[in-house]
Design a protein around this motif. Sequence first.
Motif, short mmCIF file in Angstrom:
data_model
loop_
_atom_site.label_atom_id
_atom_site.label_comp_id
_atom_site.label_asym_id
_atom_site.label_seq_id
_atom_site.Cartn_x
_atom_site.Cartn_y
_atom_site.Cartn_z
N GLY A 130 3.95 1.43 3.41
CA GLY A 130 3.79 0.52 2.27
C GLY A 130 5.05 -0.30 2.01
N VAL A 131 6.21 0.34 2.18
CA VAL A 131 7.47 -0.38 1.97
C VAL A 131 7.62 -1.50 2.99
CG1 VAL A 131 9.98 -0.17 2.04
CG2 VAL A 131 8.62 1.58 0.91
N VAL A 132 7.29 -1.20 4.26
CA VAL A 132 7.37 -2.22 5.30
C VAL A 132 6.45 -3.39 4.94
CG1 VAL A 132 6.89 -2.74 7.72
CG2 VAL A 132 8.01 -0.59 7.10
N LEU A 133 5.24 -3.06 4.50
CA LEU A 133 4.28 -4.10 4.08
C LEU A 133 4.86 -4.93 2.93
CD1 LEU A 133 1.36 -5.21 4.30
CD2 LEU A 133 0.72 -3.52 2.60
N LEU A 134 5.46 -4.22 1.97
CA LEU A 134 6.03 -4.91 0.80
C LEU A 134 7.14 -5.88 1.23
CD1 LEU A 134 5.81 -5.01 -2.27
CD2 LEU A 134 7.58 -3.28 -2.39
N VAL A 135 7.97 -5.43 2.17
CA VAL A 135 9.05 -6.30 2.65
C VAL A 135 8.47 -7.56 3.30
CG1 VAL A 135 10.91 -6.50 4.34
CG2 VAL A 135 10.74 -4.46 2.93
N LEU A 139 7.24 -9.81 0.54
CA LEU A 139 8.31 -10.45 -0.22
C LEU A 139 8.89 -11.61 0.58
CD1 LEU A 139 10.14 -7.45 -1.90
CD2 LEU A 139 8.51 -9.05 -2.88
N LEU A 140 9.06 -11.42 1.89
CA LEU A 140 9.57 -12.51 2.73
C LEU A 140 8.62 -13.70 2.68
CD1 LEU A 140 10.94 -10.62 5.87
CD2 LEU A 140 12.21 -11.70 4.01
N ILE A 149 1.99 -9.22 -4.64
CA ILE A 149 1.95 -7.87 -4.05
C ILE A 149 0.50 -7.51 -3.72
CG2 ILE A 149 2.33 -5.44 -4.53
CD1 ILE A 149 4.77 -6.17 -6.11
N PRO A 150 0.24 -7.05 -2.51
CA PRO A 150 -1.14 -6.71 -2.14
C PRO A 150 -1.64 -5.48 -2.90
CG PRO A 150 0.36 -6.29 -0.30
CD PRO A 150 1.17 -6.87 -1.40
#
Lengths: 295, 318
Positions: A273-278, A281-282, B155-156
């Motif tokens: 999830g953190v990787v997805l969030l990064v 955000l980019l 945010i997804p």
Amino acid sequence: MSPAHESTDVLTETSTWTWRLVKERGMGLLFAFTALVSIAAVALICVFLVGGSLPAFSEIGLFAFLTGTDWSPSDVPPTFGILPMIVGSLYITAGAIVVGVPVGLLAAVFLARSCPPRLYRIVKPGVDLLAGIPSVVYGFFGMAAIVPLFDNSMLAASVLLGIMILPTIVALAESALRAVPESYYEGALALGSGHYRAVYSVLLPAARSGVLAAIVLGVGRAIGETMAVIMVAGNQARMPDSIFDGVRTLTANIVLEMGYAADLHRQALIATGVVLLVFILLINLSFSALVRKAR
Amino acid sequence: MNAVTDTAPRATATAPRGMTGPIRQASSAAAPLSPGGGTGESLNARPHGQTREHILRFLTWAGAALAIGALLYIVAFILIRGVPYLKPSLFAWEYTSDNVSLMPALVSTIVLTVLSLVIALPLGVPAAIWLAEYAPRGSRLVSLVRMMSDTLAGIPSIVYGLFGLLFFVGWLGWGFSVLAGAATLAIMILPLTMRSTEEALRAVPDGWREAAFGLGAGRLRTTFRVVLPAAMPGILAGVILAVGRIVGETAALIYTAGTVAQVPGSPMESARTLSVHMYALSSEGLHLGEGYATAVVLLVVVIGINAVSAAIAKRITR
């Protein structure tokens, strides 16, 4: 205060004034406080996701986690490499762009420049309404209408996502095209250009920041999409060889395994999830940069 | 001449017919390389330009037809598959494994929607009031708040789901519950509520505020008695849009509100909304027909909600 209050004695007069001042200031502070909630929410989301995933990053190793091609959480010892999911998300998103953007841009040009007004009054609200179709509904459609054609595969997911991002791209690209000054079009005509040539070689390039912003927003939607993708992509956690292979996205990985994951497996999913969030955000950063440029 | 006017309804409005002819003539005559060498006769027949116009026109119409056709096809497809399964038994109060009634999910959807709004509106509307009415111009805090709410908007939903699972379900110990789901969705719709409310407030003319100040009203009274009532339709349109998002949401709810298919007895019990219900039916794979029927109900609800919102928004702009 109003003249009607002139007869009231000085004491109550000042106290109402004080009370009013306290009320004004207090409510102002209260409003400002609620505005801070969105900052707090972003901070909380970051703290909890990063905090929950730190053990995974330290135990597996950031590099091994990001570049490992093997995701076998139930092996002894388990391996957690999310490269197949990163690749899956990127491929499917790229596919969605290939499918959705050309069609979306053509449709946007149509709505902005070629649509007869009577047709526009029906089509425009229709497209806007379709933007609200829930992703599960798209998923059901994909299962029954696209999967029989392409199997559970990257291609099926790309086509479905390409359709899903259409309303977003059409709406944003249309308004970008409409924002181009009419004199550009008139100038092109005056130089001897035909209608469509003027639209495609003058208006579209002039609107490119806005159009690019529309595409970036579409990318954001595609990469964050979960339910529709799960229902058509096959979800195999391995590196895909062709577009007819099943793939798993970052989002799918979380939904499919979070229900029973524990300990390191669970932390690895949070790290996903953190990787997805990064990634998101980019994408958002580049989106707002583009919007700023478009203005 | 033909190439300019035949396909362009706007061209006739913006560039008078009489104008385009001579200008074209001049530019064409000035370019020695143009086919026909600029003689009068060749102006109406520029095969190259004509063909390009035709191809571009075809592509534009085809692209639009494809986009609109695909979206219409989805709606038609869902209706055709789902309507035959819309039976009274589908609306039974109890869900059983034989009769996968959507009624409990419908009730849960309404409960969860109301609860989400109850949490999100008291946070989002005052925040928007602050941004639009109170915040000093050019304040750093304003741009920070705006940046954060834009971040939230991007945010997804699955990330919201993860956060809800970690924070509300786990850390606060609410368990899989309607309350945890509603709190998660409240954060998700917060940026939407803030944005639409702020826009509605800013659309109220400054003259109204000045008139209220001139009559001796304070900022608070002006906001609540003058600005808010005038902005109400816009706020309402935004709220309805938020409801549409809540009703269509799945990924953020699976691990926060859970997937229990019964009417929840209290906000602390788990329940599934219509969208989650559909996903559950699709992954079980036994009642796909009922899944499509649920999709029909969901589609009607969501499109209806969005149509109401659009109608309200349209009335404001008039």
